[in-house]
Design an enzyme around this catalytic site. Structure first.
Site, PDB file in Angstrom:
ATOM      1  N   LYS A  34      32.739 -41.827  16.953  1.00  0.00           N
ATOM      2  CA  LYS A  34      31.394 -41.598  17.478  1.00  0.00           C
ATOM      3  C   LYS A  34      30.634 -40.664  16.540  1.00  0.00           C
ATOM      4  O   LYS A  34      31.207 -40.059  15.633  1.00  0.00           O
ATOM      5  CB  LYS A  34      31.473 -41.008  18.879  1.00  0.00           C
ATOM      6  CG  LYS A  34      32.168 -39.657  18.955  1.00  0.00           C
ATOM      7  CD  LYS A  34      32.270 -39.165  20.381  1.00  0.00           C
ATOM      8  CE  LYS A  34      32.984 -37.818  20.435  1.00  0.00           C
ATOM      9  NZ  LYS A  34      33.068 -37.287  21.811  1.00  0.00           N
ATOM     10  N   TYR A 262      14.689 -14.798   2.170  1.00  0.00           N
ATOM     11  CA  TYR A 262      13.820 -14.551   3.316  1.00  0.00           C
ATOM     12  C   TYR A 262      14.283 -13.355   4.133  1.00  0.00           C
ATOM     13  O   TYR A 262      15.482 -13.157   4.364  1.00  0.00           O
ATOM     14  CB  TYR A 262      13.795 -15.778   4.234  1.00  0.00           C
ATOM     15  CG  TYR A 262      13.002 -16.935   3.682  1.00  0.00           C
ATOM     16  CD1 TYR A 262      11.656 -16.797   3.350  1.00  0.00           C
ATOM     17  CD2 TYR A 262      13.604 -18.175   3.518  1.00  0.00           C
ATOM     18  CE1 TYR A 262      10.927 -17.865   2.859  1.00  0.00           C
ATOM     19  CE2 TYR A 262      12.888 -19.259   3.030  1.00  0.00           C
ATOM     20  CZ  TYR A 262      11.543 -19.096   2.698  1.00  0.00           C
ATOM     21  OH  TYR A 262      10.834 -20.157   2.213  1.00  0.00           O
TER      22      TYR A 262
END
Length: 372
Positions: A34, A262
């Protein structure tokens, strides 16, 4: 060309599968593929595994249809079952097996039968043994059986299944309680259902709970060489299938007290040589990975520094040879840095990281084409 790539070792996938089969000695195996085979590419993984397993399991119908459309002919189980009445027709048309776990699914199956249509060739009845997510309560099973019998669903078309909530914790008492509840529920059924196969074991149960191995095993994450156990190391025989790589694209020295990235989240405590790597959270690398998360550069283990951005991360090259610079190979996870290490640092699990890989191309190493 941007150097970020995820290499998928199909030989390792097959080897992991064979090892799990030998360890658990299950009668039969459904390989769980899956979520695009946990980010590894469902069609390619299914093609590699088809000679070695008894079938596959996916989450929902569309995942199964993708496999059928790409030539996968082995049995495929739809774990969430049919999510609408008309999906039973698609299951039958494409020879899919389906889970039935709730009253609406039974009602849809009955409506499907009233149209004169056949039932799916194999129905997996899910029992809620204590996870309380999907499945019929044990005391409801007799009623479920009565309704299936009216639809001419014989015992040979059935599998009993359940799912374990705490199998990743080898000493958790909830698992033993679930196994006992499941066994008691089935023992209360008519004798003609005593030989119906049982399916309990996921990856964690195959590794840690021999009593759960049953007739059908459903290994998932362990096939891909990631650890399903919360408190135990991954067995050395299991090898990572995915290696997420990129390269250094720039370097610079910063002085003590200077910051990188950042938010100025990393401030150097000494003169630091910084490497900039072409990968980021836009590719699926976790934005929450902090300074100190392990990474390998040119074969040397070092650390992430600063905040992960969309397209770039920065790593510490200070203690690596000066020759390690632009163009040096970087392994974000694979055989030098295990995905579970990165996941722990980022506050998540390896499952999530593998399933989130995107934007980078998947490249495949060959796999055996015949069973031995």
């Amino acid at each position: 060309m941007r150097p970020a790539v995820a290499t998928i070792d199909l030989d390792a996938l097959v080897a992991n599968t064979r090892w799990l089969q030998a360890r658990g000695k299950p009668g039969r195996t459904l390989a769980v593929i899956k979520a695009n085979a946990y980010g590894h590419g469902a069609v390619r993984c299914a093609t590699a595994l088809a000679p070695f397993v008894d079938g596959f399991a996916v989450a929902f119908l569309e995942e199964a249809l993708t496999l059928r459309e790409n030539g996968i002919t082995a049995p495929i189980l739809v774990l969430e079952g049919c999510l609408a009445a008309d999906e039973y027709a698609a299951c039958c048309a494409h020879r899919l097996w389906t889970v039935v776990h709730c009253e609406p699914q039974l009602a849809w199956l009955e409506a499907h039968a009233r149209r004169g249509a056949p039932h799916p060739e194999r129905i997996w009845v899910k029992v809620d043994s204590g996870m309380h997510r999907l499945g019929f309560a044990p005391e409801a099973l007799s009623g479920v059986i009565a309704r299936l019998e009216r639809l001419a669903v014989e015992p040979r078309h059935l599998v009993w299944m359940t799912h374990l909530a705490c199998a990743d914790q080898p000493k958790h008492p909830h698992t033993a309680a679930q196994l006992e509840r499941f066994a008691q529920a089935l023992e209360a059924l008519p004798e003609r259902y005593a030989q119906v196969p049982r399916s309990i074991a996921n990856s964690a149960a195959l590794l840690a709970w021999p009593a759960a191995h049953g007739d059908w095993a459903r290994p998932g994450i362990a096939l891909y060489g990631a650890n399903p156990l919360a408190t135990e190391p991954l067995p050395a025989a299991l090898t990572p299938v995915m290696t997420l790589r990129s390269e250094i694209i720039a370097t610079r020295w910063i002085a003590a007290g200077e910051a990188v990235g950042y938010g100025a989240a990393f401030v150097a405590e000494r003169a630091t040589r910084v490497g900039v790597v072409a990968i980021g959270y836009g590719d699926g690398y976790p934005r929450t990975a902090p300074t100190g998360t392990p990474v390998a550069v040119a074969g040397y283990r070092t650390r992430l520094i600063g905040r992960v951005s969309m397209d770039l991360v920065t790593v510490d090259l200070t203690d690596l040879p000066e020759s390690v610079g632009v163009g040096a190979a970087v392994e974000l996870w694979g055989r030098q840095v295990w995905v579970d290490e990165v996941a722990r640092a980022a506050g998540t699990i390896g499952y999530e990281l593998l399933c989130r890989v995107r934007r980078v191309p998947l490249r495949y190493a060959p796999a055996p084409c015949t069973a031995s």
